[in-house]
Write a protein that holds these residues in place. Structure first.
Motif, PDB file in Angstrom:
ATOM      1  N   SER A  80       0.822  -1.212   0.000  1.00 55.10           N
ATOM      2  CA  SER A  80       0.000   0.000   0.000  1.00 55.10           C
ATOM      3  C   SER A  80       0.853   1.257   0.000  1.00 55.10           C
ATOM      4  CB  SER A  80      -0.948   0.002   1.205  1.00 55.10           C
ATOM      5  OG  SER A  80      -0.221   0.078   2.419  1.00 55.10           O
ATOM      6  N   VAL A  81       2.005   1.203   0.679  1.00 53.03           N
ATOM      7  CA  VAL A  81       2.902   2.365   0.714  1.00 53.03           C
ATOM      8  C   VAL A  81       3.729   2.449  -0.565  1.00 53.03           C
ATOM      9  CG1 VAL A  81       4.777   3.503   1.960  1.00 53.03           C
ATOM     10  CG2 VAL A  81       3.016   2.255   3.226  1.00 53.03           C
ATOM     11  N   ALA A  82       4.185   1.303  -1.062  1.00 54.84           N
ATOM     12  CA  ALA A  82       5.028   1.270  -2.263  1.00 54.84           C
ATOM     13  C   ALA A  82       4.332   1.901  -3.459  1.00 54.84           C
ATOM     14  CB  ALA A  82       5.417  -0.169  -2.583  1.00 54.84           C
ATOM     15  N   VAL A  83       3.033   1.722  -3.552  1.00 55.05           N
ATOM     16  CA  VAL A  83       2.268   2.290  -4.672  1.00 55.05           C
ATOM     17  C   VAL A  83       2.251   3.814  -4.596  1.00 55.05           C
ATOM     18  CG1 VAL A  83      -0.042   2.503  -5.654  1.00 55.05           C
ATOM     19  CG2 VAL A  83       0.815   0.266  -4.977  1.00 55.05           C
ATOM     20  N   GLN A  84       2.196   4.363  -3.372  1.00 55.58           N
ATOM     21  CA  GLN A  84       2.079   5.808  -3.194  1.00 55.58           C
ATOM     22  C   GLN A  84       3.443   6.505  -3.134  1.00 55.58           C
ATOM     23  OE1 GLN A  84      -0.595   6.692   0.122  1.00 55.58           O
ATOM     24  NE2 GLN A  84      -1.656   4.768  -0.203  1.00 55.58           N
ATOM     25  N   GLU A  85       4.380   5.924  -2.384  1.00 55.20           N
ATOM     26  CA  GLU A  85       5.698   6.543  -2.201  1.00 55.20           C
ATOM     27  C   GLU A  85       6.782   5.478  -2.305  1.00 55.20           C
ATOM     28  OE1 GLU A  85       6.116   9.141   1.149  1.00 55.20           O
ATOM     29  OE2 GLU A  85       4.034   9.775   1.079  1.00 55.20           O
ATOM     30  N   PRO A  86       7.206   5.133  -3.519  1.00 53.37           N
ATOM     31  CA  PRO A  86       8.164   4.043  -3.731  1.00 53.37           C
ATOM     32  C   PRO A  86       9.493   4.205  -2.990  1.00 53.37           C
ATOM     33  CG  PRO A  86       7.160   4.728  -5.798  1.00 53.37           C
ATOM     34  CD  PRO A  86       6.751   5.733  -4.771  1.00 53.37           C
ATOM     35  N   ILE A  93      10.975  -0.321   4.189  1.00 49.19           N
ATOM     36  CA  ILE A  93      10.795  -1.776   4.085  1.00 49.19           C
ATOM     37  C   ILE A  93      12.117  -2.495   4.343  1.00 49.19           C
ATOM     38  CG2 ILE A  93      10.331  -3.671   2.482  1.00 49.19           C
ATOM     39  CD1 ILE A  93       8.228  -1.791   1.157  1.00 49.19           C
ATOM     40  N   ILE A  94      13.215  -1.969   3.777  1.00 48.53           N
ATOM     41  CA  ILE A  94      14.526  -2.587   4.007  1.00 48.53           C
ATOM     42  C   ILE A  94      14.879  -2.556   5.493  1.00 48.53           C
ATOM     43  CG2 ILE A  94      17.011  -2.299   3.614  1.00 48.53           C
ATOM     44  CD1 ILE A  94      16.295  -1.353   0.771  1.00 48.53           C
ATOM     45  N   THR A 198       3.176   8.473   8.952  1.00 51.95           N
ATOM     46  CA  THR A 198       2.420   7.219   8.791  1.00 51.95           C
ATOM     47  C   THR A 198       2.978   6.291   7.726  1.00 51.95           C
ATOM     48  OG1 THR A 198       0.884   8.371   7.310  1.00 51.95           O
ATOM     49  CG2 THR A 198       0.279   8.253   9.627  1.00 51.95           C
ATOM     50  N   GLN A 199       3.411   6.848   6.594  1.00 53.32           N
ATOM     51  CA  GLN A 199       3.918   6.001   5.516  1.00 53.32           C
ATOM     52  C   GLN A 199       5.157   5.242   5.964  1.00 53.32           C
ATOM     53  OE1 GLN A 199       1.989   5.577   3.204  1.00 53.32           O
ATOM     54  NE2 GLN A 199       1.289   7.371   2.102  1.00 53.32           N
ATOM     55  N   TRP A 200       6.052   5.923   6.671  1.00 53.89           N
ATOM     56  CA  TRP A 200       7.258   5.279   7.176  1.00 53.89           C
ATOM     57  C   TRP A 200       6.908   4.155   8.140  1.00 53.89           C
ATOM     58  CZ3 TRP A 200      12.416   5.915   6.045  1.00 53.89           C
ATOM     59  CH2 TRP A 200      12.739   6.982   5.197  1.00 53.89           C
ATOM     60  N   ILE A 201       5.996   4.456   9.064  1.00 55.99           N
ATOM     61  CA  ILE A 201       5.623   3.469  10.081  1.00 55.99           C
ATOM     62  C   ILE A 201       5.003   2.235   9.436  1.00 55.99           C
ATOM     63  CG2 ILE A 201       4.098   3.009  12.054  1.00 55.99           C
ATOM     64  CD1 ILE A 201       4.409   5.959  12.817  1.00 55.99           C
TER      65      ILE A 201
END
Length: 218
Positions: A80-86, A93-94, A198-201
């Motif tokens: 869900s995050v990868a689609v918005q902010e790769p 994620i790493i 939120t995206q980071w978390i």
């Protein structure tokens, strides 16, 4: 996070002057109550069911179910995050994968279970803050939105309830605590607390859950 986005999309506007329309969806207070009840009920049933299966010598089946659920939660969150902010997603994620892998390799089952519960708790904070945003703008949530969100919380609670290193009482307590974190984060966010990254978390938590779920499969 994908469920939060779904809520925003499926929400219906409130009538002018703060009057809730009521006939176009579920009020936020009722929505939170439904989500909380579903979350706790699912976690309790999973804990009881998991203990029953283990007592019947079906430990491997419980591990398989738990692993698939946790990996699914991780993939959904990271996707869900990868689609918005790769770029943000890739870094977070790493980092999450590294932490989750380290815990999986060098720690015992209890540590993996605690990390899984902690990751879900962190995700609940993000969800609570997002729901508070909807609440502050005075929206009602469509029935489909309620089903999607409550279903997501149900799966998270099942992942906690099925942790084999937890006693029945401990599993239920953590399920209740994770649900409480969700409700509490809504209340705190409504007081005007600063916005969370939120995206980071979400991406970090998702990355961490994937290897933690993997430990259940072998």
């Amino acid at each position: 996070m994908i469920t939060v986005a779904g809520l925003s999309t499926l929400s219906a506007p409130v009538a002018a002057h703060g009057l809730h329309t009521g006939d176009h969806g579920v009020q936020l207070s009722s929505f939170v109550a439904i989500a909380a009840v579903v979350s706790i009920s699912a976690g309790v049933l999973a804990a009881v069911g998991g203990n029953t299966l283990i007592a019947q010598h079906n430990k491997q089946r419980v591990s398989l179910i738990t692993g698939v659920i946790i990996i699914g939660l991780g993939v959904t969150a990271t996707g869900s995050v990868a689609v918005q902010e790769p770029v943000t997603a890739a870094i977070a994620i790493i980092a999450g994968l590294s932490v989750g892998l380290a815990v999986s390799v060098y720690s015992g089952c209890d540590s993996c279970a605690n990390m899984t519960a902690g990751a879900i708790g962190a995700h609940r904070v993000v969800e609570g803050v997002a729901v508070a945003g909807l609440w502050a703008t005075g929206t009602v949530v469509s029935l489909l939105g309620v089903v999607i969100f409550a279903g997501h919380m149900m799966v998270e609670s099942i992942a906690i309830g099925l942790q084999q290193s937890y006693s029945l009482l401990r599993a239920i307590s953590i399920v209740v605590a994770a649900t409480g974190v969700f409700v509490l984060s809504i209340g705190i966010a409504l007081t005007g607390v600063a916005v969370l990254p939120t995206q980071w978390i979400v991406a970090f938590v998702g990355g961490m859950l994937i290897p933690l779920g993997g430990t259940e499969l072998y």
